[in-house]
Design a protein around this motif. Structure first.
Motif, PDB file in Angstrom:
ATOM      1  N   VAL A 270      -5.150   5.768  -2.188  1.00 33.95           N
ATOM      2  CA  VAL A 270      -4.708   5.406  -0.992  1.00 33.95           C
ATOM      3  C   VAL A 270      -2.960   5.537  -0.954  1.00 33.95           C
ATOM      4  CG1 VAL A 270      -3.899   2.861  -0.284  1.00 33.95           C
ATOM      5  CG2 VAL A 270      -6.061   3.144  -1.135  1.00 33.95           C
ATOM      6  N   PHE A 271      -2.422   5.774  -1.815  1.00 26.69           N
ATOM      7  CA  PHE A 271      -1.242   6.391  -1.775  1.00 26.69           C
ATOM      8  C   PHE A 271      -1.134   7.696  -1.346  1.00 26.69           C
ATOM      9  CE2 PHE A 271       0.062   2.722  -4.724  1.00 26.69           C
ATOM     10  CZ  PHE A 271       0.702   2.075  -3.864  1.00 26.69           C
ATOM     11  N   SER A 272      -2.055   8.464  -1.621  1.00 28.52           N
ATOM     12  CA  SER A 272      -2.054   9.902  -1.233  1.00 28.52           C
ATOM     13  C   SER A 272      -2.201   9.991   0.411  1.00 28.52           C
ATOM     14  CB  SER A 272      -3.175  10.893  -1.915  1.00 28.52           C
ATOM     15  OG  SER A 272      -2.877  10.684  -3.387  1.00 28.52           O
ATOM     16  N   LEU A 273      -3.304   8.985   0.815  1.00 29.31           N
ATOM     17  CA  LEU A 273      -3.181   9.156   2.290  1.00 29.31           C
ATOM     18  C   LEU A 273      -2.307   8.406   2.959  1.00 29.31           C
ATOM     19  CD1 LEU A 273      -7.003   8.276   2.425  1.00 29.31           C
ATOM     20  CD2 LEU A 273      -6.012  10.338   2.797  1.00 29.31           C
ATOM     21  N   SER A 275       0.784   8.881   3.819  1.00 27.83           N
ATOM     22  CA  SER A 275       1.777   9.870   4.526  1.00 27.83           C
ATOM     23  C   SER A 275       1.124  10.487   5.770  1.00 27.83           C
ATOM     24  CB  SER A 275       2.494  10.786   3.904  1.00 27.83           C
ATOM     25  OG  SER A 275       1.523  11.628   3.323  1.00 27.83           O
ATOM     26  N   VAL A 276      -0.240  10.550   5.696  1.00 25.66           N
ATOM     27  CA  VAL A 276      -0.814  11.107   6.831  1.00 25.66           C
ATOM     28  C   VAL A 276      -2.000  10.351   7.591  1.00 25.66           C
ATOM     29  CG1 VAL A 276      -1.217  13.294   5.514  1.00 25.66           C
ATOM     30  CG2 VAL A 276      -2.936  11.627   5.409  1.00 25.66           C
ATOM     31  N   SER A 277      -1.927   8.764   7.565  1.00 27.89           N
ATOM     32  CA  SER A 277      -2.689   8.004   8.158  1.00 27.89           C
ATOM     33  C   SER A 277      -2.245   6.434   7.843  1.00 27.89           C
ATOM     34  CB  SER A 277      -4.058   8.016   7.722  1.00 27.89           C
ATOM     35  OG  SER A 277      -4.701   7.084   8.417  1.00 27.89           O
ATOM     36  N   THR A 278      -2.267   5.769   8.893  1.00 29.15           N
ATOM     37  CA  THR A 278      -1.799   4.432   8.945  1.00 29.15           C
ATOM     38  C   THR A 278      -2.973   3.335   8.568  1.00 29.15           C
ATOM     39  OG1 THR A 278      -1.432   3.938  11.248  1.00 29.15           O
ATOM     40  CG2 THR A 278       0.569   4.682   9.881  1.00 29.15           C
ATOM     41  N   ALA A 279      -4.138   4.002   8.815  1.00 26.63           N
ATOM     42  CA  ALA A 279      -5.303   3.180   8.820  1.00 26.63           C
ATOM     43  C   ALA A 279      -5.668   2.562   7.374  1.00 26.63           C
ATOM     44  CB  ALA A 279      -6.591   4.164   9.220  1.00 26.63           C
ATOM     45  N   ARG A 280      -6.494   1.633   7.614  1.00 29.45           N
ATOM     46  CA  ARG A 280      -7.155   1.105   5.923  1.00 29.45           C
ATOM     47  C   ARG A 280      -7.901   2.025   5.503  1.00 29.45           C
ATOM     48  NH1 ARG A 280      -8.720  -1.981  10.100  1.00 29.45           N
ATOM     49  NH2 ARG A 280     -10.764  -1.910   9.399  1.00 29.45           N
ATOM     50  N   VAL A 281      -7.881   2.132   4.106  1.00 32.44           N
ATOM     51  CA  VAL A 281      -8.870   3.026   3.586  1.00 32.44           C
ATOM     52  C   VAL A 281      -9.916   2.524   3.045  1.00 32.44           C
ATOM     53  CG1 VAL A 281      -8.855   4.654   1.619  1.00 32.44           C
ATOM     54  CG2 VAL A 281      -6.864   4.276   2.982  1.00 32.44           C
ATOM     55  N   PRO A 299      -1.839   0.292   0.883  1.00 31.20           N
ATOM     56  CA  PRO A 299      -0.765   0.340  -0.135  1.00 31.20           C
ATOM     57  C   PRO A 299      -0.134  -0.832  -0.791  1.00 31.20           C
ATOM     58  CG  PRO A 299      -0.428   2.184   1.206  1.00 31.20           C
ATOM     59  CD  PRO A 299      -1.165   1.150   1.913  1.00 31.20           C
ATOM     60  N   THR A 300      -0.197  -1.926   0.060  1.00 32.40           N
ATOM     61  CA  THR A 300       0.558  -3.184  -0.655  1.00 32.40           C
ATOM     62  C   THR A 300      -0.661  -3.962  -1.423  1.00 32.40           C
ATOM     63  OG1 THR A 300      -0.307  -4.065   1.536  1.00 32.40           O
ATOM     64  CG2 THR A 300       1.806  -3.455   1.355  1.00 32.40           C
ATOM     65  N   ASP A 301      -1.821  -3.493  -1.199  1.00 33.69           N
ATOM     66  CA  ASP A 301      -2.878  -3.910  -2.190  1.00 33.69           C
ATOM     67  C   ASP A 301      -2.834  -3.548  -3.515  1.00 33.69           C
ATOM     68  OD1 ASP A 301      -3.935  -5.600  -0.158  1.00 33.69           O
ATOM     69  OD2 ASP A 301      -4.805  -3.895   0.815  1.00 33.69           O
ATOM     70  N   ALA A 303       0.206  -2.212  -4.786  1.00 33.88           N
ATOM     71  CA  ALA A 303       1.694  -2.142  -5.127  1.00 33.88           C
ATOM     72  C   ALA A 303       2.305  -2.150  -6.668  1.00 33.88           C
ATOM     73  CB  ALA A 303       2.451  -3.251  -4.385  1.00 33.88           C
ATOM     74  N   SER A 304       1.399  -2.778  -7.541  1.00 31.05           N
ATOM     75  CA  SER A 304       1.499  -2.523  -9.026  1.00 31.05           C
ATOM     76  C   SER A 304       1.467  -1.571  -9.388  1.00 31.05           C
ATOM     77  CB  SER A 304       0.524  -3.575  -9.687  1.00 31.05           C
ATOM     78  OG  SER A 304      -0.773  -3.398  -9.564  1.00 31.05           O
ATOM     79  N   TYR A 305       0.826  -0.506  -9.115  1.00 31.04           N
ATOM     80  CA  TYR A 305       0.615   0.934  -9.688  1.00 31.04           C
ATOM     81  C   TYR A 305       1.553   1.922  -9.074  1.00 31.04           C
ATOM     82  CZ  TYR A 305      -3.924  -0.862 -11.014  1.00 31.04           C
ATOM     83  OH  TYR A 305      -5.159  -1.457 -11.680  1.00 31.04           O
ATOM     84  N   GLU A 306       2.519   1.306  -8.219  1.00 32.02           N
ATOM     85  CA  GLU A 306       3.549   2.128  -7.891  1.00 32.02           C
ATOM     86  C   GLU A 306       4.950   2.503  -8.676  1.00 32.02           C
ATOM     87  OE1 GLU A 306       5.711   3.461  -3.532  1.00 32.02           O
ATOM     88  OE2 GLU A 306       5.212   1.448  -3.821  1.00 32.02           O
ATOM     89  N   THR A 307       5.345   3.403  -9.296  1.00 28.18           N
ATOM     90  CA  THR A 307       6.177   3.610 -10.277  1.00 28.18           C
ATOM     91  C   THR A 307       7.560   3.949  -9.735  1.00 28.18           C
ATOM     92  OG1 THR A 307       5.402   5.938 -10.851  1.00 28.18           O
ATOM     93  CG2 THR A 307       4.343   3.974 -11.904  1.00 28.18           C
ATOM     94  N   ASP A 308       7.691   4.119  -8.533  1.00 26.45           N
ATOM     95  CA  ASP A 308       9.004   4.349  -7.886  1.00 26.45           C
ATOM     96  C   ASP A 308       9.700   3.246  -7.875  1.00 26.45           C
ATOM     97  OD1 ASP A 308      11.023   5.784  -6.867  1.00 26.45           O
ATOM     98  OD2 ASP A 308      10.195   6.184  -5.009  1.00 26.45           O
TER      99      ASP A 308
END
Length: 573
Positions: A270-273, A275-281, A299-301, A303-308
């Motif tokens: 989901v995080f990789s996609l 930047s190239v798509s705004t669609a649900r995965v 990505p909001t689903d 968010a706990s895995y985002e380390t930035d």
């Protein structure tokens, strides 16, 4: 005339490592991602214009070589027919700038209808088969033989031995995309910057998933992992599902993996996609939902895995002023405890990401020593001493690093209520010039350093309980400016200060391909420090005070705190 080389770089090839977590499968070996041979209807392919002379033909060849359609047909049309049929471009791509062509000096007379052209340019770097970029140094030069064909058109008979591409054409054809893998402890996702062909846009999701399933890039393999088992690939083309616009990713069978591993895979995809798509995965395994409880993901689903993680907005930041710590608020009051009272002579300091811990470099007879402890309390003196040390940099809340006398790197670790220190194997980083600044990325997988006046980025490798700095790469600065400090703006972006009046501050990508200068307005040299505040605000210190900017185009504004020049500001991390 050959221009002086403007770029100096080093490249060290990396190997992938196996996961440190039993539930996470081994990282897959990177595979070459070949350029797709499909035709992009928006980019017509045509031969060079009628009447193109040999010098212009060679420049046009370099300016068209980035386009991969039909196995680089645009570049192939510049070649003599017999040569073009056999021409097989190398899987890597040399990117150059300031391209020029001149007639090559001849020792013997050439036959009529034959010319030799000298192609010369400044090297920028190389796009590797795994779609990652690495800088390269020096000048490029090649002799290109051009022959007149039966129809009177000039065509290349001996092309350069490698695929040489102008920076302008590369920028037109490729776009940067962060591909997400796992951090050092396999609890979050971190970006690995790659470059993919931008058109047709409908193929971008497929290109991203192909890179993701191939594994981390060569330079990041020792620091990053993947939750995707080796051999797993898209079972069907990654595309929008019929009817509702969701982006469907259908992977082959994963095998026996845990629910948490499936969530980590979902986070990587989901995080990789994003930047190239705004669609649900809509993520599937062999046609069935990967996560039965959440079929469509954003990505909001995850968010706990985002380390930035940016500095906490409720922490005002700190500064070293007259060898004591003060708060970066409107009152600039000393922090509680001996670090703020003057009991310690603080030279440099760093605060843990959660604000609970302080690491300080303090004066002692004959040099400095590292102290670590809770904010507002006594700071334990550790057996890390030297003549000088870099500003402490944190890896989570329980680990802090510093470079001692430019040659040794130490990390301090907490166990219970006590701290211990150990030397880090950083020989690859410190083998040359001394290290004068050292900053860990917030995800803990990479380190940025200033070594000999240049930015160097390296992987932080965790293997069998041992931590080492591996695969350092120099990121050459524009105009050969000398770098004096560096900080992480995001996990794929740095900010650096220089000794130049014209270009005092730069934002740069973690691979060094992109450098963008901040305005110089209001700043005066020397700049003493750089740090990043909540919201991505860059804060620098010069002789007159602290200045902040939210964007490279902004004029620097004076930070509204009663702190004068010669202070050293810092925010958690």
């Amino acid at each position: 005339m050959i221009r002086p080389a403007r770029l100096v770089a080093s490249l060290v090839v990396a190997l992938l490592v196996v996961s440190a977590c039993a539930s996470i499968p081994e990282s897959s070996v990177p595979k070459a991602v070949k350029n797709v041979g499909e035709i992009n209807p928006s980019t017509p392919i045509s031969p060079p214009p009628v009447g193109t002379d040999p010098l212009a033909l060679v420049r046009s060849f370099v300016d068209s070589a980035a386009a991969p359609e039909n196995n680089h047909e645009s570049a192939r049309l510049h070649l003599a027919p017999a040569v073009g049929r056999d021409w097989s471009p190398a899987p890597s791509m040399l990117i150059v700038d300031n391209v020029d062509t001149i007639p090559a000096p001849q020792q013997v007379a050439l036959p009529d209808g034959v010319q030799v052209v000298t192609l010369q340019a400044d090297k920028v770097g190389r796009l590797l088969p795994d779609a990652s970029f690495v800088p390269e140094s020096g000048e490029y030069q090649a002799q290109v033989r051009v022959e007149r064909q039966a129809d009177g058109a000039w065509r290349i008979a001996t092309p350069p031995p490698e695929l040489v591409v102008s920076r302008g054409s590369f920028d037109r054809v490729y776009r940067a995309v962060p591909i997400y893998f796992l951090d050092h402890d396999a609890t979050g996702v971190v970006p690995d910057l790659r470059y993919v062909v931008a058109q047709p846009a409908s193929t971008l999701p497929r290109r991203v998933i192909d890179l993701l399933t191939a594994g981390p890039s060569e330079g990041s393999g020792s620091a990053m992992r993947t939750a995707i088992p080796a051999g797993v690939h898209p079972k069907t083309n990654t595309s929008e599902a019929a009817g509702d616009g969701a982006l469907e990713v259908n992977l082959t069978e994963l095998g026996d993996v845990s629910r948490e591993t499936r969530r980590l895979i979902a986070a990587q995809v989901v995080f990789s996609l994003q930047s190239v798509s705004t669609a649900r995965v809509r993520l599937k395994e062999e046609g069935m939902p990967l996560l039965p409880e959440a079929q469509d993901l954003r990505p909001t689903d995850l968010a706990s895995y985002e380390t930035d993680n940016a500095p906490r907005a409720d922490l005002p930041g700190l500064a070293v002023v007259d060898e004591r710590l003060v708060s970066l608020d409107r009152n600039a009051l000393p922090v509680p405890g001996p670090a703020g009272s003057g009991e310690y002579d603080v030279v440099r300091a760093g605060q843990s990401p959660d604000g609970s811990q302080i690491a300080a470099v303090t004066r002692r007879p004959g040099g400095v020593v590292l102290r670590v402890g809770r904010y507002g309390g006594q700071l334990a003196e550790l057996p890390v001493v030297g003549v000088d040390m870099t500003k402490p940099t944190w890896r989570g809340r329980d680990e802090v690093w510093t470079a001692v006398d430019g040659r040794e790197v130490y990390r301090a670790l907490v166990s219970g209520n006590s701290w211990s220190a150990q030397r880090v194997d950083a020989r690859e980083l410190t083998a040359g010039s001394p290290v004068t600044d050292l900053r860990l990325s917030r995800d803990g997988t990479r380190i940025a350093a200033v070594v000999g006046g240049q930015v160097v980025v390296a992987a932080v490798s965790d293997q069998d309980g041992r931590v080492a700095v591996r695969h350092p790469t120099i990121l050459p600065s524009p105009h050969d400016v000398r770098i004096t400090g560096v900080e992480w703006l995001r996990n794929d972006t740095l900010v650096a200060i220089t000794d130049s009046n014209a270009t005092p501050v730069y934002e740069l990508s973690v691979d060094g391909y992109r450098w963008k200068q901040y305005t110089a307005a209001n700043l005066g040299q020397p700049l003493r420090a750089v740090t990043v505040a909540p919201g991505g605000r860059v804060v620098v210190a010069d002789h007159s005070g602290l200045w902040e900017s939210r964007d490279t185009d902004d004029v620097w504004a004076l930070l509204q705190v009663p702190i004068g020049g010669n202070s050293l500001p810092f925010f958690p991390g």
